[in-house]
Scaffold this motif. Structure first.
Motif, short mmCIF file in Angstrom:
data_model
loop_
_atom_site.label_atom_id
_atom_site.label_comp_id
_atom_site.label_asym_id
_atom_site.label_seq_id
_atom_site.Cartn_x
_atom_site.Cartn_y
_atom_site.Cartn_z
N VAL A 197 0.86 -1.19 0.00
CA VAL A 197 0.00 0.00 0.00
C VAL A 197 0.90 1.24 0.00
O VAL A 197 1.58 1.52 0.99
N ASP A 198 0.90 1.96 -1.11
CA ASP A 198 1.73 3.16 -1.22
C ASP A 198 1.16 4.05 -2.32
O ASP A 198 0.76 3.55 -3.37
N ASP A 199 1.12 5.36 -2.07
CA ASP A 199 0.52 6.26 -3.06
C ASP A 199 1.48 6.62 -4.19
O ASP A 199 1.06 7.25 -5.18
N GLU A 200 2.73 6.23 -4.10
CA GLU A 200 3.71 6.52 -5.15
C GLU A 200 3.80 5.33 -6.11
O GLU A 200 4.17 4.22 -5.70
N LEU A 201 3.47 5.58 -7.37
CA LEU A 201 3.46 4.52 -8.38
C LEU A 201 4.83 3.85 -8.52
O LEU A 201 4.92 2.62 -8.60
N GLY A 202 5.88 4.63 -8.53
CA GLY A 202 7.23 4.07 -8.70
C GLY A 202 7.59 3.10 -7.59
O GLY A 202 8.18 2.04 -7.85
N ILE A 203 7.23 3.44 -6.37
CA ILE A 203 7.55 2.56 -5.24
C ILE A 203 6.72 1.29 -5.31
O ILE A 203 7.22 0.18 -5.07
N ARG A 204 5.44 1.42 -5.66
CA ARG A 204 4.60 0.23 -5.78
C ARG A 204 5.17 -0.73 -6.82
O ARG A 204 5.26 -1.94 -6.58
N GLU A 205 5.54 -0.20 -7.97
CA GLU A 205 6.06 -1.04 -9.04
C GLU A 205 7.39 -1.67 -8.67
O GLU A 205 7.64 -2.85 -8.96
N ASP B 68 2.42 2.21 3.65
CA ASP B 68 2.98 3.56 3.72
C ASP B 68 2.25 4.37 4.78
O ASP B 68 1.03 4.23 4.96
N ILE B 69 2.97 5.21 5.50
CA ILE B 69 2.34 6.02 6.55
C ILE B 69 1.61 7.22 5.97
O ILE B 69 0.43 7.47 6.26
N TRP B 70 2.26 7.96 5.10
CA TRP B 70 1.65 9.18 4.58
C TRP B 70 0.97 8.91 3.24
O TRP B 70 1.61 8.64 2.23
N MET B 71 -0.37 9.01 3.26
CA MET B 71 -1.18 8.82 2.04
C MET B 71 -2.24 9.91 2.00
O MET B 71 -2.64 10.44 3.05
N PRO B 72 -2.73 10.25 0.81
CA PRO B 72 -3.63 11.41 0.68
C PRO B 72 -4.99 11.25 1.35
O PRO B 72 -5.53 12.22 1.90
N THR C 257 -6.33 8.55 3.73
CA THR C 257 -6.22 8.14 5.13
C THR C 257 -4.78 7.69 5.36
O THR C 257 -4.24 6.90 4.58
N ASP C 258 -4.17 8.18 6.42
CA ASP C 258 -2.77 7.80 6.66
C ASP C 258 -2.67 6.35 7.12
O ASP C 258 -3.64 5.75 7.60
N GLY C 259 -1.48 5.78 6.98
CA GLY C 259 -1.27 4.37 7.29
C GLY C 259 -1.50 4.00 8.73
O GLY C 259 -2.00 2.92 9.04
N VAL C 260 -1.17 4.90 9.65
CA VAL C 260 -1.37 4.61 11.07
C VAL C 260 -2.86 4.50 11.39
O VAL C 260 -3.29 3.62 12.14
N THR C 261 -3.67 5.38 10.79
CA THR C 261 -5.12 5.31 11.00
C THR C 261 -5.69 4.02 10.43
O THR C 261 -6.55 3.37 11.05
N LEU C 262 -5.24 3.63 9.25
CA LEU C 262 -5.70 2.38 8.65
C LEU C 262 -5.28 1.18 9.49
O LEU C 262 -6.06 0.24 9.70
N LEU C 263 -4.06 1.23 10.00
CA LEU C 263 -3.58 0.15 10.87
C LEU C 263 -4.46 0.04 12.11
O LEU C 263 -4.82 -1.06 12.54
N LYS C 264 -4.84 1.19 12.66
CA LYS C 264 -5.70 1.19 13.84
C LYS C 264 -7.08 0.62 13.52
O LYS C 264 -7.67 -0.13 14.33
N VAL D 201 2.54 -6.34 9.72
CA VAL D 201 2.50 -5.14 8.89
C VAL D 201 3.83 -4.40 9.03
O VAL D 201 4.27 -4.10 10.15
N LEU D 202 4.46 -4.13 7.89
CA LEU D 202 5.69 -3.34 7.86
C LEU D 202 5.32 -1.93 7.44
O LEU D 202 4.84 -1.70 6.33
N MET D 203 5.52 -0.97 8.33
CA MET D 203 5.22 0.42 8.03
C MET D 203 6.38 1.03 7.24
O MET D 203 7.55 0.72 7.50
N MET D 204 6.05 1.93 6.27
CA MET D 204 7.06 2.57 5.44
C MET D 204 6.85 4.08 5.44
O MET D 204 5.70 4.54 5.38
N SER D 205 7.94 4.83 5.51
CA SER D 205 7.83 6.29 5.42
C SER D 205 9.20 6.91 5.18
O SER D 205 10.22 6.36 5.63
N GLY D 206 9.19 8.04 4.47
CA GLY D 206 10.44 8.74 4.24
C GLY D 206 10.64 9.90 5.17
O GLY D 206 11.72 10.47 5.26
N HIS D 207 9.60 10.27 5.91
CA HIS D 207 9.73 11.43 6.80
C HIS D 207 8.87 11.28 8.05
O HIS D 207 8.29 12.24 8.55
N ALA D 208 8.74 10.08 8.55
CA ALA D 208 7.98 9.85 9.77
C ALA D 208 8.87 10.14 10.99
O ALA D 208 10.08 9.95 10.95
#
Length: 232
Positions: A7-15, A52-56, A58-65, A77-84
């Motif tokens: 689960v990630d909003d960046e296409l490049g990372i998903r691919e 991914d934690i930051w998504m447009p 709902t953020d990943g932490v909220t979805l995890l909850k 679940v492995l959480m991912m973020s570049g600026h958490a």
């Protein structure tokens, strides 16, 4: 092979993640936001989720909850973020996340984290299965009633077992009124002692604790043949 959701909003990372995990032999589903992730999780069981934690939306932490609250957090679940922040990572771990990956994710860190996550998931599933097996006792099969014929199955063949005597059954007919059963027992009892003592009324009286007069009366009442028990 494991079923993994990325689960990630960046296409490049998903691919990129999909390509790497597919090369490792895993089956990968992709979601670009929490809405897609919810739908995929509702219809599939996953061995691991990279979230991914930051998504447009709902953020990943909220979805995890959400998953934790509705019982859907059954996989690592492995959480991912570049600026958490560290606080965010700690909160995700407290909710139930297995680990945290900081972007950019190196191939070595990714594969190691995925391997550890899948191992944790397998261990948790095995422990749950063992707990269920221990908690649920095997069904109790009551023994057959006394005098009934039991049937066992061995290698697909019915084996008829001999009737099991009732407790205390020594060849007496217990399916009769108490008085008749008692007389039958007492007759056998006195005949046994008479035979063992060679017909000696004195010894039988001593063994049974009865006076000779009472013993004679009892034997005649029971129909014991005294002649057969006397010494020759």
């Amino acid at each position: 092979m494991a079923n993994i959701l990325v689960v990630d909003d960046e296409l490049g990372i998903r691919e990129l993640l999909s390509e790497i995990l597919n090369d490792e032999g895993h089956s990968v589903d992709l979601a670009e936001n929490a809405t897609q992730a919810r739908a995929l999780r509702a219809n599939n069981d996953y061995d691991l989720v990279l979230l991914d934690i930051w998504m447009p939306d709902t953020d990943g932490v909220t979805l995890l909850k959400e998953w934790a609250m509705n019982g859907a957090l059954t996989m690592p679940v492995l959480m991912m973020s570049g600026h958490a922040t560290i606080d965010t990572a700690v909160e995700a771990t407290r909710i139930g996340a297995f680990s945290f990956l900081e972007k950019p994710i190196t191939l070595q860190k990714l594969l190691k984290a995925v391997e550890q996550g899948l191992a944790r998931g397998a261990a948790t599933a095995a422990a749950a299965t063992q707990t269920i097996a221990t908690a649920v006792p095997a069904p109790m099969v009551p023994p057959p009633p006394s005098g009934s014929t039991a049937t066992a199955t061995t290698a697909g063949t019915d084996v008829v077992l001999a009737p099991e005597p009732a407790p205390g059954h020594q060849g007496f007919d217990l399916d009769q009124p108490l008085r008749e059963a008692r007389d039958q027992f007492e007759k056998a009892y006195f005949e046994f002692h008479l035979a063992r003592e060679g017909g000696s009324m004195t010894r039988v009286a001593e063994k049974t604790g009865l006076e000779r007069t009472h013993l004679y009366r009892k034997l005649r009442q029971l129909g014991v043949d005294l002649g057969r028990s006397k010494r020759h």
